[in-house]
Design an enzyme around this catalytic site. Structure first.
Site, PDB file in Angstrom:
ATOM      1  N   GLN A   8       0.756  -1.252  -0.138  1.00  0.00           N
ATOM      2  CA  GLN A   8      -0.083  -0.122  -0.069  1.00  0.00           C
ATOM      3  C   GLN A   8       0.881   1.293   0.098  1.00  0.00           C
ATOM      4  OE1 GLN A   8      -2.962  -0.887   2.531  1.00  0.00           O
ATOM      5  NE2 GLN A   8      -3.473   1.352   2.730  1.00  0.00           N
ATOM      6  N   ASN A  13       6.715   6.218  -1.231  1.00  0.00           N
ATOM      7  CA  ASN A  13       8.078   5.688  -1.558  1.00  0.00           C
ATOM      8  C   ASN A  13       8.578   5.092  -0.331  1.00  0.00           C
ATOM      9  OD1 ASN A  13       7.594   6.514  -4.225  1.00  0.00           O
ATOM     10  ND2 ASN A  13       8.315   8.428  -3.944  1.00  0.00           N
ATOM     11  N   ARG A  14       7.770   4.853   0.704  1.00  0.00           N
ATOM     12  CA  ARG A  14       8.502   4.388   2.069  1.00  0.00           C
ATOM     13  C   ARG A  14       9.319   5.186   2.632  1.00  0.00           C
ATOM     14  NH1 ARG A  14       4.620   1.322   1.467  1.00  0.00           N
ATOM     15  NH2 ARG A  14       4.678  -0.749   0.908  1.00  0.00           N
ATOM     16  N   LEU A  15       9.145   6.510   2.261  1.00  0.00           N
ATOM     17  CA  LEU A  15       9.990   7.541   2.979  1.00  0.00           C
ATOM     18  C   LEU A  15       9.252   8.339   4.110  1.00  0.00           C
ATOM     19  CD1 LEU A  15      12.065   9.162  -0.081  1.00  0.00           C
ATOM     20  CD2 LEU A  15      12.748   7.402   1.541  1.00  0.00           C
TER      21      LEU A  15
END
Ligand code: FMN
Length: 214
Positions: free
Chosen positions: A10, A192-194
């Site tokens: 997600q 973006n998983r940041l």
């Protein structure tokens, strides 16, 4: 049994946690996040949290309990002091709470020291619970092995009879714990998983915050 979950993913894009908007005190932020998550709906029991303890066997164990109140003093939940968690806490009061709120894409992790809440507070809360829950606290020797489901039903029938027409007293072995935080970490899912991670540490009675890499 096998299932590949590689495509379960997600993107988290609902919000952000920036230094420009964080309060000095982590309790203020916790309250803000709790209220926003509750208003958003969709995160089930917003006051459900896991509490991890270090067991007598040296293993960490976490399980879900319900947060029943929070304030600047700490986070309160209720349980059976003779349970596995109760015994773990008696030997090591260092615990970790965590909340996962999917609807707001947030996680909060609290490390702290746990203490029993005073008898008066626990008794007042106990009597605010439905009678069935009060009787259940007597009927269940939480975390002990029992021979069958019937044991619970029999225990319940016994205490129902014992306290028929009377107030159910709070068992001595049942009460509240307050987790007094030393560290509170806030995680806000980002693209973006940041993700944003801000952690607050209590140092010399003052909360200091810093950003952590996701
Ligand atoms: C949603 C949910 C809420 C729960 N709330 C509590 C609670 O407030 N207090 C409690 O003692 N156990 C609660 N439990 C049960 C605990 O997860 C756990 O099974 C129980 O406390 C025994 O844990 P222990 O053997 O590790 O001590 C809850 C479980 C769930 C899934």
């Amino acid at each position: 049994m096998s299932k590949n979950l590689q495509d379960y993913r997600q993107s988290y894009e609902k919000s952000e946690l920036l230094e420009s908007s964080i309060p000095d005190n982590p309790f203020t932020l916790f309250e803000q996040w709790f209220n926003e998550t509750e208003a958003e709906g969709g995160s089930g029991e917003v006051n459900a949290m896991t509490i991890a303890t270090v067991g007598l066997d040296g293993f960490p164990k976490s399980r879900v309990v319900l947060l029943k109140s929070y304030s600047k003093d700490g986070f309160i939940f209720y349980t059976n002091f003779n349970s596995e968690k109760g015994k773990s806490i008696a030997s090591n009061p260092r615990v970790c709470l965590s909340f996962f709120w999917p609807s707001t894409e947030r996680q909060v992790i609290v490390k702290g020291m746990v203490e029993k809440v005073d008898e008066e507070t626990a008794t007042e809360y106990y009597h605010s619970r439905p009678r069935g829950s009060q009787l259940g606290a007597w009927a269940s020797p939480q975390s002990s092995e029992i021979a069958s489901r019937e044991v619970l039903e029999e225990n319940l029938a016994e205490v129902e009879q014992k306290y028929e027409g009377k107030e159910v007293p709070k068992p001595q072995h049942w009460g509240g714990y307050i987790v007094k935080p030393l560290n509170i970490e806030f995680w806000q899912g980002r693209k973006n998983r940041l993700h944003d991670r801000i952690t607050f540490n209590l140092e010399d009675a003052k909360w200091n915050s810093k950003r952590l890499a996701p």
